[in-house]
Design a protein around this motif. Sequence first.
Motif, PDB file in Angstrom:
ATOM      1  N   ILE A  11    -132.553  73.479  18.107  1.00 19.16           N
ATOM      2  CA  ILE A  11    -131.279  72.814  17.844  1.00 19.16           C
ATOM      3  C   ILE A  11    -131.306  72.316  16.402  1.00 19.16           C
ATOM      4  O   ILE A  11    -132.175  71.519  16.034  1.00 19.16           O
ATOM      5  CB  ILE A  11    -131.050  71.631  18.802  1.00 19.16           C
ATOM      6  CG1 ILE A  11    -131.045  72.116  20.258  1.00 19.16           C
ATOM      7  CG2 ILE A  11    -129.740  70.914  18.470  1.00 19.16           C
ATOM      8  CD1 ILE A  11    -131.034  70.988  21.278  1.00 19.16           C
ATOM      9  N   ALA A  17    -124.144  65.444  19.267  1.00 20.05           N
ATOM     10  CA  ALA A  17    -124.050  66.725  19.979  1.00 20.05           C
ATOM     11  C   ALA A  17    -125.420  67.346  20.164  1.00 20.05           C
ATOM     12  O   ALA A  17    -125.761  67.840  21.244  1.00 20.05           O
ATOM     13  CB  ALA A  17    -123.125  67.685  19.217  1.00 20.05           C
ATOM     14  N   GLY A  18    -126.223  67.334  19.100  1.00 17.96           N
ATOM     15  CA  GLY A  18    -127.553  67.932  19.186  1.00 17.96           C
ATOM     16  C   GLY A  18    -128.455  67.218  20.168  1.00 17.96           C
ATOM     17  O   GLY A  18    -129.176  67.855  20.954  1.00 17.96           O
ATOM     18  N   SER A  20    -127.494  65.407  22.721  1.00 19.03           N
ATOM     19  CA  SER A  20    -126.970  65.623  24.066  1.00 19.03           C
ATOM     20  C   SER A  20    -127.402  66.981  24.608  1.00 19.03           C
ATOM     21  O   SER A  20    -127.804  67.103  25.777  1.00 19.03           O
ATOM     22  CB  SER A  20    -125.443  65.518  24.041  1.00 19.03           C
ATOM     23  OG  SER A  20    -124.891  65.720  25.320  1.00 19.03           O
ATOM     24  N   ALA A  21    -127.322  68.009  23.766  1.00 17.12           N
ATOM     25  CA  ALA A  21    -127.784  69.337  24.181  1.00 17.12           C
ATOM     26  C   ALA A  21    -129.274  69.309  24.492  1.00 17.12           C
ATOM     27  O   ALA A  21    -129.736  69.926  25.463  1.00 17.12           O
ATOM     28  CB  ALA A  21    -127.480  70.357  23.090  1.00 17.12           C
ATOM     29  N   ALA A 111    -125.650  72.113  15.765  1.00 16.33           N
ATOM     30  CA  ALA A 111    -124.947  70.847  15.955  1.00 16.33           C
ATOM     31  C   ALA A 111    -124.926  70.141  14.601  1.00 16.33           C
ATOM     32  O   ALA A 111    -125.252  68.962  14.479  1.00 16.33           O
ATOM     33  CB  ALA A 111    -125.642  69.999  17.017  1.00 16.33           C
ATOM     34  N   CYS A 269    -121.838  73.244  18.741  1.00 15.88           N
ATOM     35  CA  CYS A 269    -121.196  72.130  19.435  1.00 15.88           C
ATOM     36  C   CYS A 269    -121.024  70.966  18.482  1.00 15.88           C
ATOM     37  O   CYS A 269    -121.699  70.863  17.456  1.00 15.88           O
ATOM     38  CB  CYS A 269    -121.996  71.708  20.663  1.00 15.88           C
ATOM     39  SG  CYS A 269    -123.734  71.323  20.354  1.00 15.88           S
ATOM     40  N   GLY A 270    -120.111  70.079  18.833  1.00 14.81           N
ATOM     41  CA  GLY A 270    -119.839  68.919  17.995  1.00 14.81           C
ATOM     42  C   GLY A 270    -118.760  69.189  16.972  1.00 14.81           C
ATOM     43  O   GLY A 270    -117.937  70.103  17.121  1.00 14.81           O
ATOM     44  N   GLY A 286    -122.064  68.818  23.550  1.00 16.70           N
ATOM     45  CA  GLY A 286    -123.506  69.057  23.533  1.00 16.70           C
ATOM     46  C   GLY A 286    -124.080  69.191  24.932  1.00 16.70           C
ATOM     47  O   GLY A 286    -124.929  70.050  25.192  1.00 16.70           O
ATOM     48  N   THR A 289    -123.153  72.575  26.207  1.00 19.33           N
ATOM     49  CA  THR A 289    -123.924  73.607  25.514  1.00 19.33           C
ATOM     50  C   THR A 289    -125.341  73.710  26.066  1.00 19.33           C
ATOM     51  O   THR A 289    -125.844  74.816  26.317  1.00 19.33           O
ATOM     52  CB  THR A 289    -123.979  73.312  24.003  1.00 19.33           C
ATOM     53  OG1 THR A 289    -122.650  73.227  23.496  1.00 19.33           O
ATOM     54  CG2 THR A 289    -124.729  74.400  23.265  1.00 19.33           C
TER      55      THR A 289
END
Length: 302
Positions: A11, A17-18, A20-21, A111, A269-270, A286, A289
């Motif tokens: 990532i 976002a990062g 969360s992923a 992200a 994402c994000g 995230g 994703t």
Amino acid sequence: MEKRVNFEVIIIGGSYAGLSAAMSLGRSLRAVLVIDSGWPCNLQTPHSQNFLTHDGHTPGQIAAEARRQLMKYDTIKFHHGLAVGASKTDQGFTVITQTGEIFSGQKLIFATGIKDVMPDIPGFSECWGITVIHCPYCHGYEFRNAKTAILANGAKAYHLASLINNLTDDLTLLTNGKVEFDFPAAEKLRANGISIIEKEVAEIVHEDGYVKEVVFMDGSREAFIAVYAALPFEQHSDIPAALGCDFTEHGYIYVDTMQKTTVEGVFACGDNAAMMRSVANAISSGNVTGAIVNKELVDEHF
């Protein structure tokens, strides 16, 4: 971090976002590497709003708590640095950092966010994210009923004015030059009590990021508490373009409903892939994703 260089998922970008992923993937026992340079777009913003359970917290607090929670998952590793390149391989992807480290992964998630392009107006960048703001959903309640300006023109100005008009009765549109919308739009703005100033802006006078006055090229000035601005942006990372990812007409990385880019095995994402720019939306995208990437890995190996 430990010396491991091979991961299932890399990532690039370790903000909301990062992270969360990474949580979605780490909890599925995927070997995940998060590469982050530590320069989020909202670094100067004092508070994050409109996010359940974190309303009013600083962006740094939210990100720090997220990282603290992720540290308990030994499946997730972090690397502080700037990713500067990536290439596709038979096994997936390799990513190289500014200092020469090379990591490999089967899947790649961007992200990376976006960078706002600041106008050449003294005082603007110092106030950005504090009292020169972009989103009525993120900041509007805090500046309700305040004397407010919108520094924008054309369709963006009209859109912002329609939203912000619900938050204050003292609203002025600063077009920074001749208006770029048609007569009916201008009349509708005025009918809603929104005045229009077509003078070019020379400076934003402020104190520690808090707007005091807007000074115009002719020397006149007007006091405001908050100024909304619609800024152009650019992608924070040029790696997606170098890999061949497509972009939308507005400059976002093109993704489908599953956050997949047009390059197989690459996701985004994000803020880099969505017009809805908020912490809550970044975390949501995230999370999705991470789940979709895990499902792809499942399908390939089950």
